[in-house]
Design a protein around this motif. Structure first.
Motif, PDB file in Angstrom:
ATOM      1  N   SER A  67       3.109  -0.083  -1.639  1.00  0.00           N
ATOM      2  CA  SER A  67       3.081   0.981  -0.631  1.00  0.00           C
ATOM      3  C   SER A  67       4.245   0.749   0.317  1.00  0.00           C
ATOM      4  O   SER A  67       4.321  -0.294   0.961  1.00  0.00           O
ATOM      5  CB  SER A  67       1.771   0.949   0.163  1.00  0.00           C
ATOM      6  N   TYR A  69       6.824   2.208   3.443  1.00  0.00           N
ATOM      7  CA  TYR A  69       7.026   3.107   4.577  1.00  0.00           C
ATOM      8  C   TYR A  69       8.512   3.103   4.922  1.00  0.00           C
ATOM      9  O   TYR A  69       9.076   2.044   5.193  1.00  0.00           O
ATOM     10  CB  TYR A  69       6.161   2.665   5.769  1.00  0.00           C
ATOM     11  N   LEU A 223       8.223   9.708   3.612  1.00  0.00           N
ATOM     12  CA  LEU A 223       7.682   8.980   4.768  1.00  0.00           C
ATOM     13  C   LEU A 223       6.917   7.760   4.275  1.00  0.00           C
ATOM     14  O   LEU A 223       7.090   6.656   4.767  1.00  0.00           O
ATOM     15  CB  LEU A 223       6.769   9.903   5.574  1.00  0.00           C
ATOM     16  N   GLU A 224       6.090   7.980   3.268  1.00  0.00           N
ATOM     17  CA  GLU A 224       5.284   6.900   2.672  1.00  0.00           C
ATOM     18  C   GLU A 224       5.236   7.135   1.182  1.00  0.00           C
ATOM     19  O   GLU A 224       5.152   8.282   0.724  1.00  0.00           O
ATOM     20  CB  GLU A 224       3.878   6.929   3.272  1.00  0.00           C
ATOM     21  N   GLN A 271       3.573  10.363  -2.892  1.00  0.00           N
ATOM     22  CA  GLN A 271       4.314  10.139  -1.662  1.00  0.00           C
ATOM     23  C   GLN A 271       4.018  11.254  -0.686  1.00  0.00           C
ATOM     24  O   GLN A 271       3.727  12.386  -1.071  1.00  0.00           O
ATOM     25  CB  GLN A 271       5.817   9.999  -1.905  1.00  0.00           C
TER      26      GLN A 271
ATOM     27  N   SER B  67      -1.875   2.914   4.478  1.00  0.00           N
ATOM     28  CA  SER B  67      -1.976   2.177   3.213  1.00  0.00           C
ATOM     29  C   SER B  67      -2.559   0.812   3.517  1.00  0.00           C
ATOM     30  O   SER B  67      -1.982   0.049   4.294  1.00  0.00           O
ATOM     31  CB  SER B  67      -0.596   1.989   2.579  1.00  0.00           C
ATOM     32  N   THR B  94       5.069   4.424  13.606  1.00  0.00           N
ATOM     33  CA  THR B  94       4.593   3.622  12.481  1.00  0.00           C
ATOM     34  C   THR B  94       4.346   2.184  12.924  1.00  0.00           C
ATOM     35  O   THR B  94       5.130   1.625  13.695  1.00  0.00           O
ATOM     36  CB  THR B  94       5.629   3.666  11.347  1.00  0.00           C
ATOM     37  N   SER B 117       1.101   5.396   9.820  1.00  0.00           N
ATOM     38  CA  SER B 117       1.894   6.235  10.715  1.00  0.00           C
ATOM     39  C   SER B 117       0.979   7.213  11.434  1.00  0.00           C
ATOM     40  O   SER B 117       0.072   7.790  10.830  1.00  0.00           O
ATOM     41  CB  SER B 117       2.957   7.020   9.934  1.00  0.00           C
ATOM     42  N   THR B 226      -4.603   4.269  -0.135  1.00  0.00           N
ATOM     43  CA  THR B 226      -3.693   5.049   0.708  1.00  0.00           C
ATOM     44  C   THR B 226      -4.315   6.416   0.965  1.00  0.00           C
ATOM     45  O   THR B 226      -4.709   7.116   0.019  1.00  0.00           O
ATOM     46  CB  THR B 226      -2.310   5.216   0.053  1.00  0.00           C
TER      47      THR B 226
END
Lengths: 282, 282
Positions: A67, A69, A223-224, A271, B67, B94, B117, B226
């Protein structure tokens, strides 16, 4: 050495938890180094840290889940990967990795932070899986070189790939997006380097944004990103399918699935992307 | 105060980045505190850390993506949440949060680490979304109190919820799983506390494992989870739908989606679970 292996090659840093590397402009997409390459480099750093422990060296060799970021856009130039081993368990070893680059003033700016678990995907038996999508063979698909020149000019990353999009989901390149929020294609590295479990993270984030198929041509920054690797891929073409169902408030999800040349599902990801307005006059 | 708010209530710890709380046995499922509650407590800690910055206090108030990696099972008793703010950007802030509990010897054992975030989900316009599933109304669904007594004896967490499963996906409770890998139901907190964006993380991980619908009744520990929160939920019942497509090598994914009482998709998640053998004679 393949250009991919060269791009994720790391040198020892100032401690057991530091490694350094260099991002090349060859891997840029828009104004950033491709996020998939950043993730592959980060996983390589964490994998090397784990393998430095003799008890781990041959045990948990495959990234299983990551994961990531993304905080700032990675730029060509040197980077530092800082890793931490959080827990070595029976089935998985879990750690954290941060990628940073120096600012103009020499201060470290964090580009991406990720948590990831490594396991061993030797001889995984598939009991149940998503079916691979029906697609015309690669030679009947649309090469990335047929994308609009405006797009290609800012996508040197695509030159690293041999990417063939299913014509049914490539209409956006001719101004006719399907508006279904899907994209699929065949993918391999241009230099012939065969896929492994780390490379799958790059492949999960390698196609043009699925937003294009919704007629959204602005920047869609990740973003993630979370990817699951389920099997070691067989050599040959990968089949990659993207989809998205939910869009609102300037955000959307992009789901990706990858099947290897034997038809086995080898990885999947989701994502969360930002959805920015398209450039004026683009 | 609702029992949920009481369960995620935090006290100041030894620094700006530490908060303490207590997990109650009331929220256990199997031999662990429910992972959704652990995530809600962790998000509360990170949200409080962000809000302590006056510039952030009223800006990024909604968790947007989290996550979480689960390393050891949370147990009833005190815990410490340690937070770090990584970046405060225009659209998102974040940070990272770790939940730890003392071992019998008093050493901190990390239970879960997450990156998350926060943003602002005020007035989000939905442009495109997954349709909510058709289900019979709650009064025609199967209450969790009709689950096998063996299961309920180890699921005190379910007593905190008012959960009504669609009979079409509750056959596993009578020994007839659909084998489709789906589960759906209506969900609200038993004490009437209305949902908010943090509570959605709990709701994404509140139904019985989707593995049950595949006839797999062993423990399916969450390895990684997540969740994306896309809107603030309206008051009332939540509709939760689980699905899974891929199983092999002792791992599977569980996808969850939640719609609020207005039919808006408010959150979605994917988790990677381990799939352990069912207990003998269970």
């Amino acid at each position: 050495m393949s250009e991919y292996d060269d791009a994720i090659r790391l040198a020892p840093g100032s401690g057991a938890d530091q490694r350094t590397g260099t991002f090349h402009a060859d891997w840029m997409i828009g104004n950033a180094v491709n996020g998939g390459l950043v993730m592959a480099a980060a996983l390589t750093a964490l994998g090397e840290h784990l393998a430095a422990d003799p008890a781990e060296a041959t045990r948990h060799v495959d990234p299983v889940v990551l994961s990531a970021y993304f905080m700032t856009a990675s730029q060509p130039g040197p980077f530092t990967a800082t890793t931490e081993v959080m827990r070595c368990g029976r089935a998985l070893s879990t750690g954290q990795v941060s990628i940073a680059q120096p600012s103009a003033e020499g201060e470290a700016v964090e580009r991406m932070r990720a948590i990831a678990s490594f396991g061993n995907l030797d001889d995984v038996e598939v009991q149940r899986q998503s079916d691979p999508p029906d697609m015309p063979p690669p030679e009947q698909c649309v090469g990335a070189d047929q994308a609009p020149p405006d797009f290609l000019a800012h996508a040197r990353f695509l030159e690293r790939l041999d990417l063939r999009l299913d014509p049914a989901t490539a209409g956006w390149a001719m101004g006719r997006p399907s508006m279904q929020g899907v994209m699929r294609g065949w993918l391999r590295l241009r230099d012939g380097r065969e896929p492994d479990t780390t490379l799958l993270l790059l492949a999960l984030d390698a196609l043009p944004p699925v937003a294009f198929d919704l007629g959204l041509f602005g920047w869609t920054p990740t973003l993630e990103f979370t990817g699951h690797v389920r099997r070691r891929p067989a050599p040959g073409w990968l089949r990659v399918a993207l989809s998205s169902e939910n869009l609102g408030g300037g955000m959307m999800e992009e789901d990706a699935r990858i099947w290897d040349s034997t038809g086995a599902l080898v990885a999947q990801s989701r994502q969360l992307c930002g959805v920015r307005p398209a450039p004026a006059g683009g």
